[in-house]
Design an enzyme around this catalytic site. Sequence first.
Site, PDB file in Angstrom:
ATOM      1  CG  HIS A 155      -1.745  -1.147   1.489  1.00  0.00           C
ATOM      2  ND1 HIS A 155      -2.831  -1.493   0.695  1.00  0.00           N
ATOM      3  CD2 HIS A 155      -1.688  -2.091   2.460  1.00  0.00           C
ATOM      4  CE1 HIS A 155      -3.411  -2.588   1.180  1.00  0.00           C
ATOM      5  NE2 HIS A 155      -2.739  -2.968   2.238  1.00  0.00           N
TER       6      HIS A 155
HETATM    7  O1  RIB Z   1      -5.364   0.089   4.549  1.00  0.00           O
HETATM    8  C1  RIB Z   1      -3.964   0.064   4.404  1.00  0.00           C
HETATM    9  C2  RIB Z   1      -3.342   1.183   5.167  1.00  0.00           C
HETATM   10  O2  RIB Z   1      -3.621   1.036   6.551  1.00  0.00           O
HETATM   11  C3  RIB Z   1      -1.806   1.201   5.066  1.00  0.00           C
HETATM   12  O3  RIB Z   1      -1.330   2.508   5.204  1.00  0.00           O
HETATM   13  C4  RIB Z   1      -1.398   0.384   6.247  1.00  0.00           C
HETATM   14  O4  RIB Z   1      -0.086   0.717   6.716  1.00  0.00           O
HETATM   15  C5  RIB Z   1      -2.419   0.818   7.257  1.00  0.00           C
HETATM   16  O5  RIB Z   1      -1.973   2.051   7.825  1.00  0.00           O
END
Ligand code: RIB
Length: 313
Positions: free
Chosen positions: A243
């Site tokens: 992500h």
């Molecule tokens: O949904 C994914 C996000 O939430 C990413 O930034 C992960 O690190 C959590 O913070």
Amino acid sequence: MSARKIIIDTDPGQDDAVAILLALASPEDLGLLGITCVAGNVPLSLTSKNARIVCEAAARPDVPVYAGSAAPLARPLITAEHVHGQTGLDGPDLWEPAMPLADGHGVDFIIETLRRHEPGTVTLCTLGPLTNVAAAFNTAPDIIDRVQEIVMMGGAYFEVGNITPAAEFNIYVDPEAAEIVFRSGAPITVMPLDVTHKVLATEPRVEAIRALNTRVGHFTAEMLDFFERFDVEKYGSEGGPLHDPCVIAWLLQPELFSGRHVNVEIETKSDLTLGMTVADWWGVTDRDANAMFIGDADANGFFTLLTERLARL
Ligand code: RIB
Ligand code: CA
């Protein structure tokens, strides 16, 4: 061309850690002015510790790391140890960082930095809940027009939610903060689950990072070995979605990504869909576009970039 000045606001988190490493591996492109930590994946005491561990793993104890908000603007904190482990950085052996936290609050650092630099020259890279940025905007509205761009990991539209059926974690933890940011008028680029679920740390990709046979290569591979469990189990995917590194990769090679400039509103009232990013992807409303909403990525190109840069650390 001089390096682009950035602040990383983060809740490490294994994927946050990889994003920070990618930024630190790219000093000719990105001038990291500081890291501000926020409560999210794990409480602030751990996110602010983990950010320093990552800087030390990259031999960069000089990077100023600030503790920011310990809780969302208007709600109790929800954390994600079920994804990231009790430390928030489960996988590699961890240590007590020697580098201290920088003096001062992360929100004040965001305000002071934006006021100190020329307008339009500092980019905010947000990898967690938007509490710090929203608090800075509330405290000092004058800084909003000084932001070059907010590049955030958060939200989802076609991919729907990962923490509830409707919401992505970063937005869900602090929907009021997200609403403030999305309505601020600052230029925003969003890396939602729609794109991050297309950049999966599959086994060959993780092994290519481990094969760097460096401290950072092993540290990263061991984080990803742990991080993939949740998504492989939940989605049956071939690896963990990276992500947060999408935020940094956008700054390094935007051509890897594609999306649309659309209106995005945040659900802050309904218990059923709290934290949903309502993206008008098909232009069915007359609401003004306020965000570049990224929907696709060249995953192979992303991992080639990531692996090449990590090799530099
Ligand atoms: O949904 C994914 C996000 O939430 C990413 O930034 C992960 O690190 C959590 O913070
Ligand atoms: Ca994060």
